[in-house]
Design an enzyme around this catalytic site. Structure first.
Site: not given
Length: 422
Positions: A397, A401
């Site tokens: 992350h 995304d």
């Protein structure tokens, strides 16, 4: 310690095939070392008598560190000075001391000295090392001695160890048990019998890398369900021609080819993180996780974007074969930009793999299982039996995304379901 690839800075001694006093020929393997999950045989640089071992098994040292000393001036068949000294000392004593027993050839008895590799093999196969005849210096048991003992079948004929039993000094009397408080059980009875063994160098490296990855990356996992019907049909058409050319055509090859194609459209997933920078790679260096008997290794197929389906299938088969035969070079497990793992071949249906650092994603191919699914058509919905699988991707992350990860997996899924794989 030899330099085994530009990315290798150190190595760990796994086992010495020669001990002080042994004769070794030039280019004959003298020891085994491991470096970042690769086991490598180290050839002797010259013929001679092994004088001293400078680095014992289990120790990790930097490239260029002296490992042993060899006397090239010695002659085969001549007694080593240490052997002569031991023989003279033993002949002067009335009987050998308890620490260095006498042997028939005048050598110090090393029959009870076992390397970590020997102990690990013995524990795995339930071998009593006292029953194994050693061929090393002083009767030392070597790796090949244990393997030969196992292959001979003697290990299977070994008598099983008796199970521990609980002895009672008097018959059990219920009336007395009600009056007398229960005696506390010894702590040793709480647990079942145990056996401990040190981690192998490979297991130690895997543990270190996985813990480091979990501590480094912000792990997330996205999963899509994929209908493999079109791939199954195309595989059935191509498989006979591939086999005639000696190339096994697996489902993994289709998934790898579709993945590599989409990585070029989603370059962020073919990147790595270096400090506070994202490094984008021009080539797709595809890592293929290969399960070994005692661990996992990830050889790299370089410039995978230049390969066709046939070339991808051939490359996967080649690195898997050489990985299991321990024929990979150290540089072949470095430099990957994206990794695919395939636990589905063992029947697994869902997983959350750990990212192979410093990459930002890893794709997991699960088992292809026939199950009923809803199929949409112009005539309406219906139920059909289809070969289905899950594509599970863990991603970092910090670099991307969830929307990017989902779109990437959706395009890989679409390419497989329409079999747009060449």
């Amino acid at each position: 310690m030899p330099q085994m690839g530009v990315s290798v800075a150190e190595g760990t001694i796994v086992e010495w095939r020669k001990r002080p006093g042994d004769w070794v020929e030039s280019d004959e393997p003298i020891c085994d070392i491991t470096t970042d999950k690769i086991d490598v045989e180290v050839p002797s640089p010259s013929s001679g008598r092994v004088e001293r071992i400078l680095v014992e098994p289990g120790k990790t040292v930097s490239v260029g560190t002296p490992l042993a000393e060899i006397n090239p001036g010695a002659k085969a068949g001549e007694a080593h000075p240490e052997e002569s000294a031991v023989s003279s000392q033993q002949s002067a004593e009335a009987e050998p001391g308890p620490d260095v027993p006498d042997t028939s050839n005048g050598e110090a008895d090393r029959s009870r000295f076992y390397s970590p590799v020997v102990r690990r093999i013995a524990d795995k196969h339930g071998v009593d090392l006292s029953r194994v005849e050693g061929t090393g210096v002083g009767g030392r048991v070597r790796k090949r001695d244990v393997l030969a003992f196992i292959e001979s079948g003697d290990a299977e004929r070994a008598e099983p160890k008796p199970e521990p039993t609980l002895h009672m000094e008097s018959p059990y009397r219920p009336e007395e048990a009600e009056l007398a408080p229960a005696a506390p059980k010894p702590e040793t009875e709480v647990f079942s019998p145990q056996r401990r063994e040190p981690m192998s160098p490979m297991r130690h490296q895997i543990a270190r890398h996985m813990v480091e990855s979990r501590r480094t990356s912000a792990h997330c996992t996205t999963i899509v369900e994929t209908d493999m019907s079109a791939v199954a049909r195309r595989r059935a058409e191509l498989k006979p021609d591939f086999e005639r050319r000696g190339i096994p055509l697996t489902y993994l090859a289709f998934v790898a080819r579709a993945t590599v194609t989409e990585l070029q459209r989603y370059p962020i997933l073919n990147a790595s993180i270096d400090g506070e920078e994202i490094v984008h790679h021009d080539d797709v260096n595809l890592g293929i996780a290969v399960a070994l008997e005692d661990g996992l290794i990830v050889p790299v197929i370089r410039q995978a974007q230049q390969l066709s389906l046939e070339g991808t299938a051939a490359a996967i088969a080649d690195v898997a074969r050489r990985a299991r035969a321990k024929q990979l070079q150290p540089d072949e497990v470095h430099g990957g930009t994206f990794t695919i793992t395939n636990p589905g071949q063992f029947g697994a249906v869902l997983a959350t793999p750990i990212i192979n650092q410093p990459q930002v994603a890893i794709l997991d191919l699960e088992a292809i299982v026939k199950r009923p699914v809803v199929v949409e058509s112009e005539d309406g919905d219906s139920i059909a039996i289809r070969p289905m699988t899950y594509l599970c991707m863990s991603w970092d992350h910090r670099a991307l995304d969830g929307a990017v990860a989902a779109r990437f997996l959706a395009t890989v899924k679409g390419r497989l379901e329409s079999c747009e794989v060449t």
